[in-house]
Write a protein that holds these residues in place. Sequence first.
Motif, PDB file in Angstrom:
ATOM      1  N   SER A  23     -11.923   9.702  -5.037  1.00  0.00           N
ATOM      2  CA  SER A  23     -10.764  10.002  -5.877  1.00  0.00           C
ATOM      3  C   SER A  23      -9.485   9.448  -5.263  1.00  0.00           C
ATOM      4  O   SER A  23      -8.646   8.859  -5.959  1.00  0.00           O
ATOM      5  CB  SER A  23     -10.634  11.517  -6.068  1.00  0.00           C
ATOM      6  OG  SER A  23     -11.790  12.065  -6.666  1.00  0.00           O
ATOM      7  N   ILE A  24      -9.333   9.617  -3.947  1.00  0.00           N
ATOM      8  CA  ILE A  24      -8.156   9.076  -3.259  1.00  0.00           C
ATOM      9  C   ILE A  24      -8.143   7.556  -3.353  1.00  0.00           C
ATOM     10  O   ILE A  24      -7.094   6.934  -3.586  1.00  0.00           O
ATOM     11  CB  ILE A  24      -8.130   9.545  -1.798  1.00  0.00           C
ATOM     12  CG1 ILE A  24      -7.863  11.056  -1.739  1.00  0.00           C
ATOM     13  CG2 ILE A  24      -7.069   8.801  -1.000  1.00  0.00           C
ATOM     14  CD1 ILE A  24      -7.974  11.648  -0.346  1.00  0.00           C
ATOM     15  N   ALA A  25      -9.322   6.943  -3.195  1.00  0.00           N
ATOM     16  CA  ALA A  25      -9.403   5.483  -3.305  1.00  0.00           C
ATOM     17  C   ALA A  25      -9.010   5.011  -4.698  1.00  0.00           C
ATOM     18  O   ALA A  25      -8.281   4.022  -4.847  1.00  0.00           O
ATOM     19  CB  ALA A  25     -10.821   5.019  -2.965  1.00  0.00           C
ATOM     20  N   VAL A  26      -9.460   5.726  -5.718  1.00  0.00           N
ATOM     21  CA  VAL A  26      -9.085   5.373  -7.093  1.00  0.00           C
ATOM     22  C   VAL A  26      -7.583   5.525  -7.285  1.00  0.00           C
ATOM     23  O   VAL A  26      -6.931   4.708  -7.946  1.00  0.00           O
ATOM     24  CB  VAL A  26      -9.857   6.238  -8.104  1.00  0.00           C
ATOM     25  CG1 VAL A  26      -9.333   6.007  -9.523  1.00  0.00           C
ATOM     26  CG2 VAL A  26     -11.345   5.919  -8.054  1.00  0.00           C
ATOM     27  N   GLY A  27      -7.005   6.582  -6.683  1.00  0.00           N
ATOM     28  CA  GLY A  27      -5.577   6.805  -6.806  1.00  0.00           C
ATOM     29  C   GLY A  27      -4.738   5.662  -6.270  1.00  0.00           C
ATOM     30  O   GLY A  27      -3.625   5.418  -6.754  1.00  0.00           O
ATOM     31  N   THR A  28      -5.255   4.936  -5.288  1.00  0.00           N
ATOM     32  CA  THR A  28      -4.504   3.816  -4.732  1.00  0.00           C
ATOM     33  C   THR A  28      -4.543   2.578  -5.634  1.00  0.00           C
ATOM     34  O   THR A  28      -3.823   1.618  -5.384  1.00  0.00           O
ATOM     35  CB  THR A  28      -5.061   3.421  -3.347  1.00  0.00           C
ATOM     36  OG1 THR A  28      -6.418   2.969  -3.488  1.00  0.00           O
ATOM     37  CG2 THR A  28      -5.007   4.594  -2.391  1.00  0.00           C
ATOM     38  N   THR A  29      -5.377   2.583  -6.669  1.00  0.00           N
ATOM     39  CA  THR A  29      -5.492   1.414  -7.560  1.00  0.00           C
ATOM     40  C   THR A  29      -4.594   1.523  -8.786  1.00  0.00           C
ATOM     41  O   THR A  29      -4.450   0.550  -9.530  1.00  0.00           O
ATOM     42  CB  THR A  29      -6.944   1.231  -8.038  1.00  0.00           C
ATOM     43  OG1 THR A  29      -7.293   2.313  -8.935  1.00  0.00           O
ATOM     44  CG2 THR A  29      -7.907   1.215  -6.872  1.00  0.00           C
ATOM     45  N   ILE A  30      -4.018   2.703  -9.016  1.00  0.00           N
ATOM     46  CA  ILE A  30      -3.233   2.926 -10.229  1.00  0.00           C
ATOM     47  C   ILE A  30      -1.809   2.448 -10.015  1.00  0.00           C
ATOM     48  O   ILE A  30      -1.104   2.916  -9.115  1.00  0.00           O
ATOM     49  CB  ILE A  30      -3.227   4.417 -10.628  1.00  0.00           C
ATOM     50  CG1 ILE A  30      -4.663   4.939 -10.765  1.00  0.00           C
ATOM     51  CG2 ILE A  30      -2.455   4.619 -11.910  1.00  0.00           C
ATOM     52  CD1 ILE A  30      -5.474   4.223 -11.806  1.00  0.00           C
ATOM     53  N   GLY A  31      -1.376   1.498 -10.829  1.00  0.00           N
ATOM     54  CA  GLY A  31      -0.023   0.967 -10.717  1.00  0.00           C
ATOM     55  C   GLY A  31       0.059  -0.428 -11.281  1.00  0.00           C
ATOM     56  O   GLY A  31      -0.962  -1.021 -11.673  1.00  0.00           O
ATOM     57  N   PRO A  32       1.254  -0.990 -11.321  1.00  0.00           N
ATOM     58  CA  PRO A  32       1.429  -2.318 -11.916  1.00  0.00           C
ATOM     59  C   PRO A  32       0.775  -3.443 -11.118  1.00  0.00           C
ATOM     60  O   PRO A  32       0.391  -4.457 -11.687  1.00  0.00           O
ATOM     61  CB  PRO A  32       2.953  -2.485 -11.957  1.00  0.00           C
ATOM     62  CG  PRO A  32       3.474  -1.551 -10.919  1.00  0.00           C
ATOM     63  CD  PRO A  32       2.538  -0.390 -10.911  1.00  0.00           C
ATOM     64  N   SER A  33       0.646  -3.291  -9.810  1.00  0.00           N
ATOM     65  CA  SER A  33       0.017  -4.340  -9.002  1.00  0.00           C
ATOM     66  C   SER A  33      -1.499  -4.263  -9.125  1.00  0.00           C
ATOM     67  O   SER A  33      -2.084  -3.178  -9.132  1.00  0.00           O
ATOM     68  CB  SER A  33       0.416  -4.191  -7.531  1.00  0.00           C
ATOM     69  OG  SER A  33       1.812  -4.343  -7.375  1.00  0.00           O
ATOM     70  N   ASP A  34      -2.137  -5.410  -9.192  1.00  0.00           N
ATOM     71  CA  ASP A  34      -3.584  -5.493  -9.370  1.00  0.00           C
ATOM     72  C   ASP A  34      -4.277  -5.339  -8.019  1.00  0.00           C
ATOM     73  O   ASP A  34      -4.584  -6.317  -7.338  1.00  0.00           O
ATOM     74  CB  ASP A  34      -3.955  -6.833 -10.021  1.00  0.00           C
ATOM     75  CG  ASP A  34      -5.441  -6.918 -10.329  1.00  0.00           C
ATOM     76  OD1 ASP A  34      -6.080  -5.845 -10.369  1.00  0.00           O
ATOM     77  OD2 ASP A  34      -5.948  -8.036 -10.518  1.00  0.00           O
ATOM     78  N   LEU A  35      -4.523  -4.097  -7.647  1.00  0.00           N
ATOM     79  CA  LEU A  35      -5.174  -3.791  -6.371  1.00  0.00           C
ATOM     80  C   LEU A  35      -6.348  -2.855  -6.646  1.00  0.00           C
ATOM     81  O   LEU A  35      -6.227  -1.907  -7.430  1.00  0.00           O
ATOM     82  CB  LEU A  35      -4.194  -3.133  -5.404  1.00  0.00           C
ATOM     83  CG  LEU A  35      -3.021  -4.007  -4.931  1.00  0.00           C
ATOM     84  CD1 LEU A  35      -1.962  -3.158  -4.254  1.00  0.00           C
ATOM     85  CD2 LEU A  35      -3.523  -5.094  -3.986  1.00  0.00           C
ATOM     86  N   GLY A  36      -7.468  -3.103  -5.995  1.00  0.00           N
ATOM     87  CA  GLY A  36      -8.662  -2.313  -6.221  1.00  0.00           C
ATOM     88  C   GLY A  36      -9.022  -1.439  -5.034  1.00  0.00           C
ATOM     89  O   GLY A  36      -8.417  -1.536  -3.957  1.00  0.00           O
ATOM     90  N   PRO A  37     -10.059  -0.590  -5.191  1.00  0.00           N
ATOM     91  CA  PRO A  37     -10.503   0.261  -4.083  1.00  0.00           C
ATOM     92  C   PRO A  37     -10.906  -0.527  -2.848  1.00  0.00           C
ATOM     93  O   PRO A  37     -10.692  -0.068  -1.724  1.00  0.00           O
ATOM     94  CB  PRO A  37     -11.695   1.017  -4.682  1.00  0.00           C
ATOM     95  CG  PRO A  37     -11.465   1.001  -6.155  1.00  0.00           C
ATOM     96  CD  PRO A  37     -10.791  -0.304  -6.438  1.00  0.00           C
ATOM     97  N   ARG A  67       1.076   3.960  -2.164  1.00  0.00           N
ATOM     98  CA  ARG A  67       0.010   4.592  -2.932  1.00  0.00           C
ATOM     99  C   ARG A  67      -0.878   5.530  -2.119  1.00  0.00           C
ATOM    100  O   ARG A  67      -1.219   6.620  -2.581  1.00  0.00           O
ATOM    101  CB  ARG A  67      -0.849   3.512  -3.600  1.00  0.00           C
ATOM    102  CG  ARG A  67      -0.095   2.711  -4.645  1.00  0.00           C
ATOM    103  CD  ARG A  67      -1.036   1.763  -5.359  1.00  0.00           C
ATOM    104  NE  ARG A  67      -0.333   0.926  -6.337  1.00  0.00           N
ATOM    105  CZ  ARG A  67      -0.921  -0.013  -7.053  1.00  0.00           C
ATOM    106  NH1 ARG A  67      -2.219  -0.243  -6.914  1.00  0.00           N
ATOM    107  NH2 ARG A  67      -0.225  -0.734  -7.912  1.00  0.00           N
ATOM    108  N   LEU A  68      -1.282   5.098  -0.930  1.00  0.00           N
ATOM    109  CA  LEU A  68      -2.190   5.926  -0.146  1.00  0.00           C
ATOM    110  C   LEU A  68      -1.559   7.244   0.304  1.00  0.00           C
ATOM    111  O   LEU A  68      -2.189   8.298   0.153  1.00  0.00           O
ATOM    112  CB  LEU A  68      -2.725   5.139   1.055  1.00  0.00           C
ATOM    113  CG  LEU A  68      -3.874   5.798   1.824  1.00  0.00           C
ATOM    114  CD1 LEU A  68      -5.035   6.115   0.897  1.00  0.00           C
ATOM    115  CD2 LEU A  68      -4.340   4.894   2.972  1.00  0.00           C
ATOM    116  N   PRO A  69      -0.332   7.253   0.845  1.00  0.00           N
ATOM    117  CA  PRO A  69       0.248   8.561   1.198  1.00  0.00           C
ATOM    118  C   PRO A  69       0.440   9.462  -0.008  1.00  0.00           C
ATOM    119  O   PRO A  69       0.319  10.679   0.096  1.00  0.00           O
ATOM    120  CB  PRO A  69       1.593   8.190   1.844  1.00  0.00           C
ATOM    121  CG  PRO A  69       1.870   6.790   1.443  1.00  0.00           C
ATOM    122  CD  PRO A  69       0.537   6.142   1.257  1.00  0.00           C
TER     123      PRO A  69
END
Length: 342
Positions: A23-37, A67-69
Amino acid sequence: MTRLGTLGTAALLPVALVVLAVSIAVGTTIGPSDLGPSDAFAVFLERIGGPDSGLSGVREGIIWDLRLPRAVLAAVCGAGLALCGVVLQSLLRNPLADPFVLGVSSGASTGAVLVVVTGLGAGAIGLATGAFLGSMLAFGLVLLLGFVTGGTTDRMILAGVAATQLFSALTSFIVYTAADAEQTRGVLFWLLGSLSTASWSDVVVCGSVVLLGVAVCWATAGTLDAFTFGQDAAASLGVSVAKVRLMLLIMTALMTAVIVSTSGAIGFVGLVLPHAARAIVGVRHRLLVPTATVLGAIFLVWVEIGSRVVIAPQELPVGVATALVGVPAFVLILLRQRRRQS
């Protein structure tokens, strides 16, 4: 007897921890920048001494500094609020008790806002200190009102409602009389619950207190079991009722204070998640404490993710999102209590 049994619960917790990590890993992918888990995992490995992530400095910064913090702080706050709900519901023998309903969050908000507006303190420690003093004041007021009016479950809830309204009014008074326009906008949004300014320092402060709370509650799990049968029953089992109760109430107020100082007022997590945990593992606190803590962490991480998605590109305050989920659950709990009493 628990719902799953000892073996089932032993298997549940590792699975829940894996779900939390995902869930935390998924949370870091949400946003305008195209970044994945995978990008988040690569950055995490690099920061703990692993190979280079291969990402640019900007993209690494988005993951590590923004995103991670935020995702980790959501997990920490959810865990702490759920744990506060477990403790309060046991100590007060009240299924509707949580820091938000009892006015503790409102008191902490008032203390933190007073620090922000007047500049009496600085940084996370200053905010946490103001929030702690406010939460203790609110707690004391609720206990006093509840005791004076009879000390029953219904009276405690009514005292909590009164305290919530009082400290909400005090917060509004402080903001509108002492804050400038910029402070007013920031504080009002913060009071609705927001993790948008999360930092690693917030994670360290909040995480340290929540871990301490988990350790204390785990160590006193047997005592919390005794409290569910009443103070007299706990005393007959050799429990130092006044001492243990004061310690746990202070611990709850401290956890609430640091959570409010870092994320604002987030309601209903401490009300709903303990009931969900009891439905899974039963009422023994040796199992209930870790289960509710992990479930609360998972829940708030996903609520925070949803708050960024539902009205994108704008963000819905996390406190609003938890209320939208928590109020229907609150009604169901009330109806369930009514059926039990009839």
